[in-house]
Design a protein around this motif. Sequence first.
Motif, PDB file in Angstrom:
ATOM      1  N   ALA A   1      19.365  -6.572 -30.725  1.00  0.00           N
ATOM      2  CA  ALA A   1      19.724  -7.864 -31.306  1.00  0.00           C
ATOM      3  C   ALA A   1      21.028  -7.785 -32.098  1.00  0.00           C
ATOM      4  CB  ALA A   1      18.594  -8.367 -32.207  1.00  0.00           C
ATOM      5  N   SER A   2      21.160  -6.772 -32.963  1.00  0.00           N
ATOM      6  CA  SER A   2      22.389  -6.646 -33.756  1.00  0.00           C
ATOM      7  C   SER A   2      23.583  -6.333 -32.861  1.00  0.00           C
ATOM      8  CB  SER A   2      22.229  -5.562 -34.825  1.00  0.00           C
ATOM      9  OG  SER A   2      21.927  -4.310 -34.254  1.00  0.00           O
ATOM     10  N   HIS A   3      23.339  -5.585 -31.770  1.00  0.00           N
ATOM     11  CA  HIS A   3      24.402  -5.306 -30.806  1.00  0.00           C
ATOM     12  C   HIS A   3      24.858  -6.590 -30.122  1.00  0.00           C
ATOM     13  CE1 HIS A   3      25.649  -4.406 -26.584  1.00  0.00           C
ATOM     14  NE2 HIS A   3      26.417  -3.522 -27.201  1.00  0.00           N
ATOM     15  N   GLN A   4      23.906  -7.432 -29.723  1.00  0.00           N
ATOM     16  CA  GLN A   4      24.236  -8.686 -29.050  1.00  0.00           C
ATOM     17  C   GLN A   4      25.041  -9.605 -29.971  1.00  0.00           C
ATOM     18  OE1 GLN A   4      20.894 -10.719 -27.243  1.00  0.00           O
ATOM     19  NE2 GLN A   4      21.978 -12.664 -27.143  1.00  0.00           N
ATOM     20  N   LEU A   5      24.648  -9.683 -31.248  1.00  0.00           N
ATOM     21  CA  LEU A   5      25.360 -10.532 -32.198  1.00  0.00           C
ATOM     22  C   LEU A   5      26.796 -10.052 -32.389  1.00  0.00           C
ATOM     23  CD1 LEU A   5      22.659 -11.138 -34.964  1.00  0.00           C
ATOM     24  CD2 LEU A   5      23.484 -12.767 -33.266  1.00  0.00           C
ATOM     25  N   ALA A   6      26.961  -8.727 -32.517  1.00  0.00           N
ATOM     26  CA  ALA A   6      28.315  -8.173 -32.702  1.00  0.00           C
ATOM     27  C   ALA A   6      29.186  -8.436 -31.479  1.00  0.00           C
ATOM     28  CB  ALA A   6      28.226  -6.679 -32.990  1.00  0.00           C
ATOM     29  N   MET A   7      28.604  -8.292 -30.272  1.00  0.00           N
ATOM     30  CA  MET A   7      29.360  -8.543 -29.048  1.00  0.00           C
ATOM     31  C   MET A   7      29.767 -10.010 -28.943  1.00  0.00           C
ATOM     32  SD  MET A   7      30.033  -5.814 -27.410  1.00  0.00           S
ATOM     33  CE  MET A   7      30.641  -6.577 -25.926  1.00  0.00           C
ATOM     34  N   GLN A   8      28.863 -10.916 -29.328  1.00  0.00           N
ATOM     35  CA  GLN A   8      29.189 -12.344 -29.315  1.00  0.00           C
ATOM     36  C   GLN A   8      30.384 -12.625 -30.215  1.00  0.00           C
ATOM     37  OE1 GLN A   8      25.718 -14.530 -30.489  1.00  0.00           O
ATOM     38  NE2 GLN A   8      24.705 -14.362 -28.517  1.00  0.00           N
ATOM     39  N   GLN A   9      30.372 -12.014 -31.406  1.00  0.00           N
ATOM     40  CA  GLN A   9      31.447 -12.260 -32.356  1.00  0.00           C
ATOM     41  C   GLN A   9      32.758 -11.635 -31.896  1.00  0.00           C
ATOM     42  OE1 GLN A   9      30.946 -14.387 -34.780  1.00  0.00           O
ATOM     43  NE2 GLN A   9      33.146 -14.278 -35.135  1.00  0.00           N
ATOM     44  N   MET A  10      32.685 -10.467 -31.259  1.00  0.00           N
ATOM     45  CA  MET A  10      33.899  -9.837 -30.749  1.00  0.00           C
ATOM     46  C   MET A  10      34.549 -10.667 -29.650  1.00  0.00           C
ATOM     47  SD  MET A  10      33.590  -5.702 -30.592  1.00  0.00           S
ATOM     48  CE  MET A  10      35.222  -5.629 -29.870  1.00  0.00           C
ATOM     49  N   ARG A  11      33.728 -11.391 -28.899  1.00  0.00           N
ATOM     50  CA  ARG A  11      34.265 -12.238 -27.831  1.00  0.00           C
ATOM     51  C   ARG A  11      34.745 -13.593 -28.355  1.00  0.00           C
ATOM     52  NH1 ARG A  11      29.661 -10.225 -24.930  1.00  0.00           N
ATOM     53  NH2 ARG A  11      28.594 -12.208 -25.288  1.00  0.00           N
ATOM     54  N   GLY A  12      34.679 -13.784 -29.655  1.00  0.00           N
ATOM     55  CA  GLY A  12      35.157 -15.042 -30.237  1.00  0.00           C
ATOM     56  C   GLY A  12      34.085 -15.756 -31.020  1.00  0.00           C
ATOM     57  N   GLY A  13      32.810 -15.636 -30.549  1.00  0.00           N
ATOM     58  CA  GLY A  13      31.694 -16.225 -31.270  1.00  0.00           C
ATOM     59  C   GLY A  13      31.942 -17.660 -31.676  1.00  0.00           C
ATOM     60  N   PHE A  14      31.537 -17.985 -32.892  1.00  0.00           N
ATOM     61  CA  PHE A  14      31.690 -19.347 -33.386  1.00  0.00           C
ATOM     62  C   PHE A  14      33.121 -19.657 -33.820  1.00  0.00           C
ATOM     63  CE2 PHE A  14      30.763 -16.829 -37.128  1.00  0.00           C
ATOM     64  CZ  PHE A  14      31.604 -17.358 -38.096  1.00  0.00           C
ATOM     65  N   THR A  15      33.959 -18.614 -33.978  1.00  0.00           N
ATOM     66  CA  THR A  15      35.306 -18.869 -34.494  1.00  0.00           C
ATOM     67  C   THR A  15      36.182 -19.624 -33.501  1.00  0.00           C
ATOM     68  OG1 THR A  15      36.044 -16.677 -33.756  1.00  0.00           O
ATOM     69  CG2 THR A  15      35.268 -16.874 -36.020  1.00  0.00           C
ATOM     70  N   SER A  16      35.929 -19.480 -32.207  1.00  0.00           N
ATOM     71  CA  SER A  16      36.709 -20.240 -31.225  1.00  0.00           C
ATOM     72  C   SER A  16      36.451 -21.739 -31.397  1.00  0.00           C
ATOM     73  CB  SER A  16      36.344 -19.802 -29.801  1.00  0.00           C
ATOM     74  OG  SER A  16      34.957 -19.953 -29.559  1.00  0.00           O
ATOM     75  N   GLN A  17      35.191 -22.082 -31.703  1.00  0.00           N
ATOM     76  CA  GLN A  17      34.848 -23.484 -31.951  1.00  0.00           C
ATOM     77  C   GLN A  17      35.475 -23.962 -33.264  1.00  0.00           C
ATOM     78  OE1 GLN A  17      30.615 -24.180 -32.116  1.00  0.00           O
ATOM     79  NE2 GLN A  17      30.821 -26.329 -31.587  1.00  0.00           N
ATOM     80  N   LEU A  18      35.459 -23.097 -34.285  1.00  0.00           N
ATOM     81  CA  LEU A  18      36.060 -23.454 -35.565  1.00  0.00           C
ATOM     82  C   LEU A  18      37.563 -23.660 -35.433  1.00  0.00           C
ATOM     83  CD1 LEU A  18      34.329 -21.293 -38.338  1.00  0.00           C
ATOM     84  CD2 LEU A  18      33.949 -23.679 -37.746  1.00  0.00           C
ATOM     85  N   LYS A  19      38.210 -22.836 -34.611  1.00  0.00           N
ATOM     86  CA  LYS A  19      39.650 -22.975 -34.413  1.00  0.00           C
ATOM     87  C   LYS A  19      39.990 -24.335 -33.810  1.00  0.00           C
ATOM     88  CE  LYS A  19      40.847 -18.066 -33.895  1.00  0.00           C
ATOM     89  NZ  LYS A  19      41.261 -17.014 -32.939  1.00  0.00           N
ATOM     90  N   GLU A  20      39.180 -24.776 -32.843  1.00  0.00           N
ATOM     91  CA  GLU A  20      39.406 -26.079 -32.215  1.00  0.00           C
ATOM     92  C   GLU A  20      39.241 -27.207 -33.239  1.00  0.00           C
ATOM     93  OE1 GLU A  20      36.840 -26.492 -28.883  1.00  0.00           O
ATOM     94  OE2 GLU A  20      37.648 -24.754 -27.808  1.00  0.00           O
ATOM     95  N   LEU A  21      38.158 -27.102 -34.042  1.00  0.00           N
ATOM     96  CA  LEU A  21      37.916 -28.133 -35.056  1.00  0.00           C
ATOM     97  C   LEU A  21      39.013 -28.118 -36.114  1.00  0.00           C
ATOM     98  CD1 LEU A  21      34.051 -27.760 -35.595  1.00  0.00           C
ATOM     99  CD2 LEU A  21      35.236 -29.551 -34.334  1.00  0.00           C
TER     100      LEU A  21
END
Length: 470
Positions: A144-164
């Motif tokens: 689970a912690s590995h999956q969360l870290a991988m999501q964030q490395m690929r942009g995670g929620f920050t790509s959505q925040l950048k658009e907003l």
Amino acid sequence: MIDKDTIVALATASGSGAIAIIRISGHQALELCAPLFYAKSGLSILDQKSHSLQLGTIRSGERILDEVLVSVFRGQRSYTGEPTVEISCHGSSFIQKEIIQLLISKGCRAAQPGEFTLRAFLNGKMDLSQAEAVADLISSDNAASHQLAMQQMRGGFTSQLKELRQELLDFASLMELELDFSEEDVEFANRDQFQALVLKIQKVLSRLIDSFAVGNVIKNGIPVAIVGEPNVGKSTLLNALLNEERAIVSEIAGTTRDTIEDEISIGGIGFRFIDTAGIRETQDTIEGLGIQRTFEKIKQSQVIVKLIDTPKVFDQKHQLIPEEWERVKADIQQLKEAFPERPFLLLANKADLLTDANKDTLRADFKDLLFISAKAKTGIEAIQEQLLSYVDAGALRNNDSIVTNSRHYNALLLAMEEINKVQEGLNQGLTTDLLAIDIRQALYHFGEITGEVTNDELLGNIFANFCIGK
């Protein structure tokens, strides 16, 4: 802010091993390494293609230090965004030390913790949240912690925040333009469209803020306190859950006088079990301190596992002892009232000594009671299933964005506060100049997460927690 020095560090774990990798990064990386490497092909590092390997030797004068493989990464096409050389040598600690000292003597500088990733951020190879995810990925110890870290490395929620943030910035620019033409009373920013954007931002921020409750415990392991009276089987249960003899087990009441902790992965999610001292009145000073620490650990836990020594509430004829059962129920009720927000798992231990009628009697008061035998290791799977049910992993399974970093969480809270002020200002019909102040503050907190807004102190705090060589 980018240091022009060429840095060097061991990129693999310290100590002896089969292979070690020494990483050199900086604008002079190729030039500093070229005179030290003698390729079997005769090709100089300076002429070596990017993303290619060469076999050869590293030499200090006429002395050969080791036979190595050298990788070259040119220009922006490296992890750091600057010329990089990686030397794969044999894993002897002596060889590693000799090569690194040779490189330092030729002009390299020993890298600081996280300096390679810091340079990757400063050179635009990743945003700040992605850089932080690198450290999370290295420290991840379950699926689970590995999956969360991988999501964030690929942009995670920050790509959505950048658009907003960009949409908000566009409206802010239009409002600033309105201020320049305030005397003409011109409206460039459509208020209805802006209202819709504010509502959209509030919805996204609210979801991300709520996700931190799950993300934080998944990242750090969910603390589970095992509590109960002395000699109820807490240490035996801990050993059964861990499948090893982690805690000392004896028939002497009060054997565990301090908390014992260990972590396992259940269904890909980390659970940190805390075996606590038995709760009872005692004159023993050391045992008393252990009991005091038990209550401290319960406060820190996310889940409470309460064990009952069920045979004690029945006599030799398997008849219920009312006063004993009432005392146990009072203890359970007191614990639930003290920690009303904690998931509460009630376990009837030593159930192999009970009759079916005994179990029905206890179920009449506690329908969610699980019957187990820690000694015989029965009911362990049921405990694991129940623990997993307390974790809202739906977002994880759906690959939704989950916030795990407390710095991001705090910035999101501040951004939400400012967006709420903007919403309130729109509802009250505030003037453009007042709205613009709150919008600028919201933009600032968005930028804190992704790194558009940084300072040396912030970067120092983040990258100081990295290992050297990453």
